[in-house]
Enzyme design. Structure first.
Site, PDB file in Angstrom:
ATOM      1  CG  LEU A 164      -0.420   0.030  -9.270  1.00 55.42           C
ATOM      2  CD1 LEU A 164       0.005   0.553 -10.636  1.00 55.42           C
ATOM      3  CD2 LEU A 164       0.317   0.538  -7.972  1.00 55.42           C
ATOM      4  CB  SER A 165      -0.604  -3.702 -10.868  1.00 53.72           C
ATOM      5  OG  SER A 165       0.011  -4.847 -10.983  1.00 53.72           O
ATOM      6  CB  ALA A 166      -4.227  -6.829  -9.461  1.00 57.83           C
ATOM      7  CG  PHE A 188      -2.133   4.505 -12.731  1.00 57.90           C
ATOM      8  CD1 PHE A 188      -0.899   5.565 -12.925  1.00 57.90           C
ATOM      9  CD2 PHE A 188      -3.290   5.030 -12.302  1.00 57.90           C
ATOM     10  CE1 PHE A 188      -1.253   6.810 -12.818  1.00 57.90           C
ATOM     11  CE2 PHE A 188      -3.544   6.217 -11.967  1.00 57.90           C
ATOM     12  CZ  PHE A 188      -2.531   7.293 -12.492  1.00 57.90           C
TER      13      PHE A 188
END
Length: 340
Positions: A164-166, A188
């Site tokens: 997720l994200s980073a 994501f």
């Protein structure tokens, strides 16, 4: 002067008193019965086990592992990379991946960023030294995976990763560096590989995206793995209301992998869903790239409140949606329930 109360009124007052006594008696009984009931037991949260000495660990990461009580003879391995300001514990409590691991008998690995590496606990996907093959954070995670495969009897043909994200951006870097390691990948709210080379450019691109061509995006991948021909299926997830990572970045991710896989963008098959749009692109014999565009969804991992008992209050980046990302991954990756 004496006030006389009419008979109908006196009957009404007596009836009210009787009703009040009945209500008070009922409340007293309920309170007494509650006090004699046993307190409801709450199932303990599954403990993530810290693992040390998994390798040279050049990225200085921590390793957390969950092994369910019952696993298959040669279990699959699912690797989950958290986002900024998250920990494996906060992400796990909110997403419930360990419950899926218990249902389906796979081993669950959570690499963890340390504040000494990044004060926001972000994986350093934008630093070349962190994402170069056999160096930095990608090498640390590769070592965690190898350690788990050796010590837990993992089926090496069933290693899956999601971030997720980073964590999503670092997932892309791991895929580029070690494409043969993974059987399935999910990104994501992440970034395309090669998008930035420092924190300043990373923040700018997260907010506004990039105007690079598909071929330019593909060149970043080919520069690292020029001879790789076979890639695992990739799913890319993005909320249209995300104000942390602009939706243009998901489009860039799709463009990057379609270019690498030599798939025409026009061959995508969009389907309207209650939660948004799912578009699939086929490779030689199966769905190779999937784009999940979640309508009005913000920045986070989508979960379904109707299908989960976990509390999401402790992690604002795990968000109720019309689709459960974790359970959809179980379907995509064919991680089936263990027989009773």
């Amino acid at each position: 002067m004496t006030l006389k109360i009419s008979k109908p009124l006196s009957k009404l007052l007596r009836a009210q008193k009787k009703f009040r006594r009945l209500v008070e008696a009922s409340l007293h009984f309920k309170q007494k019965s509650r006090s004699t009931q046993r307190p409801r037991t709450i199932a303990p949260r599954p403990a993530l086990m810290a693992v040390a000495d998994f390798g040279s660990n050049p990225g200085r990461l921590s390793m957390k592992l969950f092994v369910p009580p019952r696993v298959g003879a040669t279990p699959a391995l699912v690797v989950i990379l958290h986002g900024c300001r998250q920990t494996p514990e906060s992400f796990e409590d909110a997403s419930g991946f360990s419950r899926l691991a218990s249902e389906r008998g796979f081993v669950l690995l959570y690499p963890q960023q340390r504040e000494t590496n990044n004060t926001q606990r972000c994986f350093n996907w934008f630093r070349p030294s962190a994402v170069a093959r056999d160096r930095g954070e990608v090498m640390s995670i590769r070592q965690m995976i190898e350690h788990t495969c050796r010590n837990r009897g993992v089926d090496r043909s069933r290693v899956y990763i999601a971030g997720l994200s980073a964590g999503g951006a670092l997932t892309a870097a791991l895929l580029v560096s070690y494409p043969k390691l993974f059987a399935g990948v999910a990104i994501f709210a992440g970034m395309p590989y090669g998008a930035a080379r420092d924190a300043v450019s990373a923040m700018r691109l997260m907010k506004s995206g990039s105007s690079r061509s598909p071929a330019e995006w593909g060149d970043f991948v080919r520069a690292v793995s020029p001879t790789q021909k076979i890639w695992p299926p990739i799913s890319i997830w993005q909320g249209t209301g995300d104000r942390v990572v602009a939706p243009q970045n998901a489009e860039a991710c799709v463009s990057q992998w379609l270019n690498v896989l030599k798939i025409e963008a026009a061959t995508g098959r969009p389907q309207q869903k209650p939660w948004g749009t799912l578009t699939r692109w086929d490779g030689s014999s199966k769905t190779q790239v999937s784009l999940y565009q979640l309508k009005h969804f913000g920045h986070g991992l989508p979960v379904s409140a109707a299908r989960s008992n976990s509390s999401r209050a402790a992690d604002p980046y795990v968000i109720d949606a019309g689709i459960s990302g974790p359970r959809e991954l179980m379907r995509i990756w064919a991680l089936k329930r263990l027989p009773e």
